[in-house]
Motif scaffolding. Structure first.
Motif, mmCIF file in Angstrom:
data_model
loop_
_atom_site.group_PDB
_atom_site.id
_atom_site.type_symbol
_atom_site.label_atom_id
_atom_site.label_comp_id
_atom_site.label_asym_id
_atom_site.label_seq_id
_atom_site.Cartn_x
_atom_site.Cartn_y
_atom_site.Cartn_z
ATOM 1 N N GLU A 32 -5.974 76.050 -92.279
ATOM 2 C CA GLU A 32 -6.983 75.861 -91.248
ATOM 3 C C GLU A 32 -7.856 74.653 -91.579
ATOM 4 O O GLU A 32 -8.258 74.468 -92.735
ATOM 5 C CB GLU A 32 -7.860 77.107 -91.154
ATOM 6 C CG GLU A 32 -8.976 76.991 -90.130
ATOM 7 C CD GLU A 32 -9.805 78.238 -90.042
ATOM 8 O OE1 GLU A 32 -9.584 79.014 -89.102
ATOM 9 O OE2 GLU A 32 -10.673 78.452 -90.911
ATOM 10 N N PRO A 33 -8.159 73.801 -90.579
ATOM 11 C CA PRO A 33 -9.082 72.697 -90.835
ATOM 12 C C PRO A 33 -10.414 73.208 -91.377
ATOM 13 O O PRO A 33 -10.926 74.235 -90.908
ATOM 14 C CB PRO A 33 -9.254 72.059 -89.450
ATOM 15 C CG PRO A 33 -8.009 72.427 -88.706
ATOM 16 C CD PRO A 33 -7.639 73.795 -89.203
ATOM 17 N N MET A 68 -10.098 75.763 -80.388
ATOM 18 C CA MET A 68 -9.775 74.698 -79.436
ATOM 19 C C MET A 68 -8.656 73.802 -79.934
ATOM 20 O O MET A 68 -8.028 73.102 -79.139
ATOM 21 C CB MET A 68 -11.013 73.842 -79.138
ATOM 22 C CG MET A 68 -12.079 74.549 -78.340
ATOM 23 S SD MET A 68 -13.421 73.434 -77.869
ATOM 24 C CE MET A 68 -14.154 73.111 -79.472
ATOM 25 N N THR A 69 -8.408 73.789 -81.236
ATOM 26 C CA THR A 69 -7.368 72.915 -81.770
ATOM 27 C C THR A 69 -5.966 73.478 -81.558
ATOM 28 O O THR A 69 -4.985 72.740 -81.669
ATOM 29 C CB THR A 69 -7.583 72.671 -83.275
ATOM 30 O OG1 THR A 69 -7.581 73.930 -83.960
ATOM 31 C CG2 THR A 69 -8.907 71.959 -83.523
ATOM 32 N N THR A 81 -16.604 69.093 -83.897
ATOM 33 C CA THR A 81 -15.255 68.644 -84.256
ATOM 34 C C THR A 81 -15.303 67.231 -84.838
ATOM 35 O O THR A 81 -15.849 66.324 -84.202
ATOM 36 C CB THR A 81 -14.344 68.641 -83.013
ATOM 37 O OG1 THR A 81 -14.328 69.958 -82.447
ATOM 38 C CG2 THR A 81 -12.933 68.225 -83.385
ATOM 39 N N PRO A 82 -14.739 66.990 -86.007
ATOM 40 C CA PRO A 82 -14.685 65.622 -86.536
ATOM 41 C C PRO A 82 -13.992 64.694 -85.546
ATOM 42 O O PRO A 82 -13.004 65.087 -84.898
ATOM 43 C CB PRO A 82 -13.861 65.783 -87.826
ATOM 44 C CG PRO A 82 -14.066 67.209 -88.226
ATOM 45 C CD PRO A 82 -14.156 67.975 -86.948
ATOM 46 N N PRO A 83 -14.486 63.471 -85.390
ATOM 47 C CA PRO A 83 -13.935 62.559 -84.373
ATOM 48 C C PRO A 83 -12.429 62.361 -84.462
ATOM 49 O O PRO A 83 -11.761 62.239 -83.435
ATOM 50 C CB PRO A 83 -14.692 61.257 -84.633
ATOM 51 C CG PRO A 83 -15.996 61.684 -85.219
ATOM 52 C CD PRO A 83 -15.663 62.880 -86.062
ATOM 53 N N GLN A 84 -11.870 62.380 -85.667
ATOM 54 C CA GLN A 84 -10.434 62.138 -85.806
ATOM 55 C C GLN A 84 -9.612 63.292 -85.250
ATOM 56 O O GLN A 84 -8.411 63.132 -84.998
ATOM 57 C CB GLN A 84 -10.056 61.870 -87.264
ATOM 58 C CG GLN A 84 -10.222 63.044 -88.201
ATOM 59 C CD GLN A 84 -11.600 63.114 -88.829
ATOM 60 O OE1 GLN A 84 -12.566 62.535 -88.333
ATOM 61 N NE2 GLN A 84 -11.693 63.815 -89.956
ATOM 62 N N LEU A 85 -10.232 64.460 -85.036
ATOM 63 C CA LEU A 85 -9.514 65.612 -84.485
ATOM 64 C C LEU A 85 -9.749 65.786 -82.989
ATOM 65 O O LEU A 85 -9.096 66.637 -82.369
ATOM 66 C CB LEU A 85 -9.929 66.891 -85.225
ATOM 67 C CG LEU A 85 -9.506 66.982 -86.691
ATOM 68 C CD1 LEU A 85 -9.976 68.305 -87.296
ATOM 69 C CD2 LEU A 85 -8.001 66.838 -86.835
ATOM 70 N N LEU A 86 -10.654 65.008 -82.401
ATOM 71 C CA LEU A 86 -10.898 65.154 -80.967
ATOM 72 C C LEU A 86 -9.659 64.865 -80.119
ATOM 73 O O LEU A 86 -9.447 65.545 -79.108
ATOM 74 C CB LEU A 86 -12.065 64.261 -80.527
ATOM 75 C CG LEU A 86 -13.460 64.808 -80.822
ATOM 76 C CD1 LEU A 86 -14.514 63.813 -80.366
ATOM 77 C CD2 LEU A 86 -13.690 66.163 -80.161
ATOM 78 N N PRO A 87 -8.814 63.885 -80.479
ATOM 79 C CA PRO A 87 -7.588 63.721 -79.685
ATOM 80 C C PRO A 87 -6.735 64.982 -79.632
ATOM 81 O O PRO A 87 -6.121 65.282 -78.597
ATOM 82 C CB PRO A 87 -6.866 62.571 -80.400
ATOM 83 C CG PRO A 87 -7.969 61.767 -80.995
ATOM 84 C CD PRO A 87 -8.972 62.787 -81.461
ATOM 85 N N THR A 88 -6.684 65.744 -80.731
ATOM 86 C CA THR A 88 -5.939 67.005 -80.737
ATOM 87 C C THR A 88 -6.577 68.007 -79.782
ATOM 88 O O THR A 88 -5.886 68.691 -79.005
ATOM 89 C CB THR A 88 -5.901 67.598 -82.155
ATOM 90 O OG1 THR A 88 -5.236 66.688 -83.023
ATOM 91 C CG2 THR A 88 -5.190 68.940 -82.183
ATOM 92 N N ALA A 115 -6.060 66.869 -76.193
ATOM 93 C CA ALA A 115 -4.658 67.074 -75.817
ATOM 94 C C ALA A 115 -4.400 68.534 -75.460
ATOM 95 O O ALA A 115 -3.612 68.827 -74.546
ATOM 96 C CB ALA A 115 -3.738 66.646 -76.963
ATOM 97 N N GLU A 116 -5.058 69.470 -76.150
ATOM 98 C CA GLU A 116 -4.948 70.885 -75.799
ATOM 99 C C GLU A 116 -5.567 71.154 -74.432
ATOM 100 O O GLU A 116 -5.042 71.953 -73.645
ATOM 101 C CB GLU A 116 -5.625 71.751 -76.864
ATOM 102 C CG GLU A 116 -4.793 71.993 -78.096
ATOM 103 C CD GLU A 116 -3.595 72.884 -77.779
ATOM 104 O OE1 GLU A 116 -3.713 74.114 -77.871
ATOM 105 O OE2 GLU A 116 -2.543 72.327 -77.411
ATOM 106 N N PHE A 117 -6.685 70.495 -74.136
ATOM 107 C CA PHE A 117 -7.271 70.633 -72.801
ATOM 108 C C PHE A 117 -6.257 70.192 -71.738
ATOM 109 O O PHE A 117 -6.028 70.886 -70.748
ATOM 110 C CB PHE A 117 -8.525 69.781 -72.674
ATOM 111 C CG PHE A 117 -9.705 70.221 -73.501
ATOM 112 C CD1 PHE A 117 -9.654 71.368 -74.285
ATOM 113 C CD2 PHE A 117 -10.878 69.480 -73.501
ATOM 114 C CE1 PHE A 117 -10.751 71.770 -75.043
ATOM 115 C CE2 PHE A 117 -11.976 69.879 -74.239
ATOM 116 C CZ PHE A 117 -11.914 71.012 -75.019
ATOM 117 N N HIS A 118 -5.655 69.034 -71.964
ATOM 118 C CA HIS A 118 -4.685 68.496 -71.000
ATOM 119 C C HIS A 118 -3.476 69.417 -70.879
ATOM 120 O O HIS A 118 -2.994 69.685 -69.764
ATOM 121 C CB HIS A 118 -4.257 67.098 -71.433
ATOM 122 C CG HIS A 118 -3.331 66.422 -70.478
ATOM 123 N ND1 HIS A 118 -1.958 66.603 -70.512
ATOM 124 C CD2 HIS A 118 -3.570 65.578 -69.445
ATOM 125 C CE1 HIS A 118 -1.405 65.896 -69.554
ATOM 126 N NE2 HIS A 118 -2.348 65.256 -68.889
#
Length: 214
Positions: A3-4, A100-101, A122-129, A132-135
C-alpha cells in the motif's frame, strides 16, 4: 501489493480524528454560497446519469446532501472508522471502505464522482493514477466535481488536527492550472473552474472544478 505510504497515513489519521471531525466539520447547508451552488449544480447535472460515488466521503454528510437532492449517491472512504460513522448516521445509504487509487468499481459504472477536499492528501506523482481511475469508472458523459485546497506547490505536514489529535497525513497544495492540466491529461474535460480566496476563518485558497468524460 504494498500500500502507498500516504494511504496508510491518511487511514490512520482519519481513524484517529473521526469522531471530532464529524462533530466539527460544517453541514453542507452551512457552507458558503459558492460551495452550495456548485454542489447543487453538480447534483442537477448528475441526477439523470446514474450512480454517483462520493470519494473520501468521511462521515457521510455530503453524500447524504447529494441524496437529498435526488442523486443516487454512495460513499467510499479509506478510513474504516469514518465509514462506521457514516453508516450509523445514514443507514439508508451505502458506504464502503476503499481507495481512490484502486476503486472497486467497474469500468463506466458511474454517472458522477464527487471528490470533495480529498485529493490534496495525494502526492502529486500519484494524481495521474487517481484521475485515471476517475476516467475509467465514469460512463461517457459522466461528471466529476473536484474541490479542495490549492496553492503554489506547498507541501504541508500538519501535526495535529480536529480536536488536537496527532495526525501523520500530508497536504500537497497544487496550483489550479496544474490540477486542470492533470485532469485534461486523464481524458477529462474541465467545464468550470473556481478559485476562492480565504474568508470566514479559512487560511488557504480553495479550488473547485466541474469536468466530464467525453
Amino acid at each position: 501489493m504494498t500500500e502507498p505510504s500516504h494511504l496508510t497515513a491518511v487511514r490512520e489519521s482519519y481513524d484517529t480524528v473521526a469522531a471530532d471531525y464529524a462533530r466539527l466539520v460544517k453541514e453542507p447547508a452551512e457552507l458558503d454560497p459558492v460551495s452550495r451552488a456548485m454542489l447543487a449544480a453538480f447534483a442537477e447535472s448528475v441526477r439523470p446519469l446514474g450512480p454517483v460515488a462520493d470519494l473520501g466521503c468521511g462521515p457521510g454528510k455530503v453524500t447524504a446532501h447529494l441524496a437529498a437532492l435526488g442523486v443516487r449517491a454512495f460513499g467510499v472512504d479509506v478510513s474504516p472508522r469514518m465509514v462506521e460513522l457514516a453508516r450509523a448516521a445514514y443507514p439508508e445509504l451505502r458506504f464502503t471502505v476503499g481507495s481512490m487509487t484502486a476503486l472497486e468499481i467497474g469500468d463506466g459504472e458511474l454517472g458522477g464522482i464527487l471528490a470533495y477536499y480529498t485529493v490534496h492528501h495525494t502526492p502529486p506523482q500519484l494524481l495521474p493514477t487517481v484521475f485515471a481511475e476517475f476516467h475509467r469508472t465514469l460512463a461517457p458523459g459522466g461528471r466529476l466535481m473536484l474541490a479542495g485546497h490549492v496553492g503554489n506547490g506547498e507541501h504541508l505536514c500538519p501535526k495535529r488536527a480536529y480536536g488536537d489529535h496527532p495526525v501523520s497525513y500530508e497536504w500537497h497544495l497544487l496550483p489550479p492550472d496544474e490540477i486542470a492540466e492533470l485532469l485534461r491529461r486523464a481524458g477529462l474535460v474541465v467545464m468550470t473552474r473556481v478559485v476562492q480566496e480565504p474568508e470566514g476563518g479559512a487560511k488557504r485558497q480553495a479550488g473547485k472544478f466541474l469536468a466530464y468524460k467525453p
